[in-house]
Design an enzyme around this catalytic site. Structure first.
Site, PDB file in Angstrom:
ATOM      1  N   LYS A  77      11.051  33.381  43.334  1.00  0.00           N
ATOM      2  CA  LYS A  77      11.730  32.756  44.464  1.00  0.00           C
ATOM      3  C   LYS A  77      12.468  33.805  45.281  1.00  0.00           C
ATOM      4  O   LYS A  77      13.009  34.772  44.738  1.00  0.00           O
ATOM      5  CB  LYS A  77      12.704  31.691  43.935  1.00  0.00           C
ATOM      6  CG  LYS A  77      13.368  30.830  45.009  1.00  0.00           C
ATOM      7  CD  LYS A  77      14.226  29.756  44.344  1.00  0.00           C
ATOM      8  CE  LYS A  77      14.912  28.855  45.353  1.00  0.00           C
ATOM      9  NZ  LYS A  77      15.713  27.799  44.683  1.00  0.00           N
ATOM     10  N   SER A 152      14.902  23.135  46.083  1.00  0.00           N
ATOM     11  CA  SER A 152      14.628  24.172  47.055  1.00  0.00           C
ATOM     12  C   SER A 152      13.526  25.146  46.629  1.00  0.00           C
ATOM     13  O   SER A 152      13.049  25.952  47.426  1.00  0.00           O
ATOM     14  CB  SER A 152      15.917  24.982  47.309  1.00  0.00           C
ATOM     15  OG  SER A 152      16.362  25.605  46.114  1.00  0.00           O
ATOM     16  N   SER A 176      16.714  21.787  41.678  1.00  0.00           N
ATOM     17  CA  SER A 176      15.779  22.545  42.506  1.00  0.00           C
ATOM     18  C   SER A 176      14.600  23.168  41.771  1.00  0.00           C
ATOM     19  O   SER A 176      13.740  23.777  42.396  1.00  0.00           O
ATOM     20  CB  SER A 176      16.525  23.642  43.273  1.00  0.00           C
ATOM     21  OG  SER A 176      17.346  23.077  44.271  1.00  0.00           O
TER      22      SER A 176
END
Length: 223
Positions: A77, A152, A176
């Site tokens: 990420k 996210s 997330s």
């Protein structure tokens, strides 16, 4: 190499000499090339670097010196530090910034011969639940591009869902990792807080942030 292979399947074939690490990397790079333009799961792909590391790891496999995660292809990420590589947190604010050190999670993967293939798109500064709020455009769900992948860490979930990497590391502050894993049909693990070091993670809420894992199987996540 078969599609959506687990790491355990890949490692079994590597150890048996049926495939090479270079072939594994080529498989994922081909999928990224054909799919990412529509899905927007990766912001940067480290193709040349991944190929060179694959060659080195193939040599270690031949000599019986390869690490526990040799041939595991990982997306990270865009909130995790990878030395001398971009870190933007899904934002234009950090345009041009390169990490000065490796996050602990990244270093531990590299130490065991995993290969970081690229950085995954996410809601800006990890604040969102749909991955529509990245400065670099929304991530699309690979099963239906009219649907969101969750967030996210949506780019991480889609990267595994669409067979663009074996594993991806995301972050979970209030769901997330778990929510996009559910939306995309992957395994998503939020470990106990502090079980995995947060050193090198661009924080959202330090007392809640946890680095989590996307995978095809529970066994791969556990490893």
């Amino acid at each position: 190499m078969q599609g959506n292979a687990t790491y355990q399947q890949i490692r079994h074939q590597l150890d048996g000499g049926k495939i090479t690490c270079l072939e594994v990397v080529s498989h994922y790079l081909s999928n990224i090339e054909s799919k990412n333009a529509d899905l927007n799961a990766f912001l940067t792909v480290y193709d040349e670097e991944a190929i060179e590391r694959a060659k080195e790891i193939d040599d270690r496999l031949k000599r019986g010196k390869a690490g526990r995660l040799a041939g595991m292809i990982v997306g990270i990420k865009d909130v995790l530090c990878y030395q001398d590589h971009p870190l933007q947190c899904g934002s234009q604010i950090l345009d041009g910034f390169n990490s000065q050190f490796n996050a602990t999670v990244v270093q531990r993967l590299l130490d065991e011969d995993a290969i970081i293939i690229g950085r995954n798109n996410c809601d800006e500064f990890a604040m969102g639940s749909s991955c529509e709020n990245s400065a670099f455009g929304p991530v699309k769900n690979a099963d239906n591009t009219n649907r969101v992948p969750g967030g996210s860490s949506g780019g991480c979930a889609v990267a595994v869902q669409a067979d663009m990497c074996t594993i991806s590391l995301g972050t979970d502050t209030g769901g997330s990792v778990r929510q996009p894993a559910s939306f995309c049909g992957t395994v998503g693990l939020k470990p106990t807080y502090s079980r995995i070091s947060r050193h090198g993670l661009a924080a959202y809420a330090s007392t809640f942030d946890v680095i989590g894992i996307f995978s095809h199987t529970i066994a791969d996540a556990a490893l």
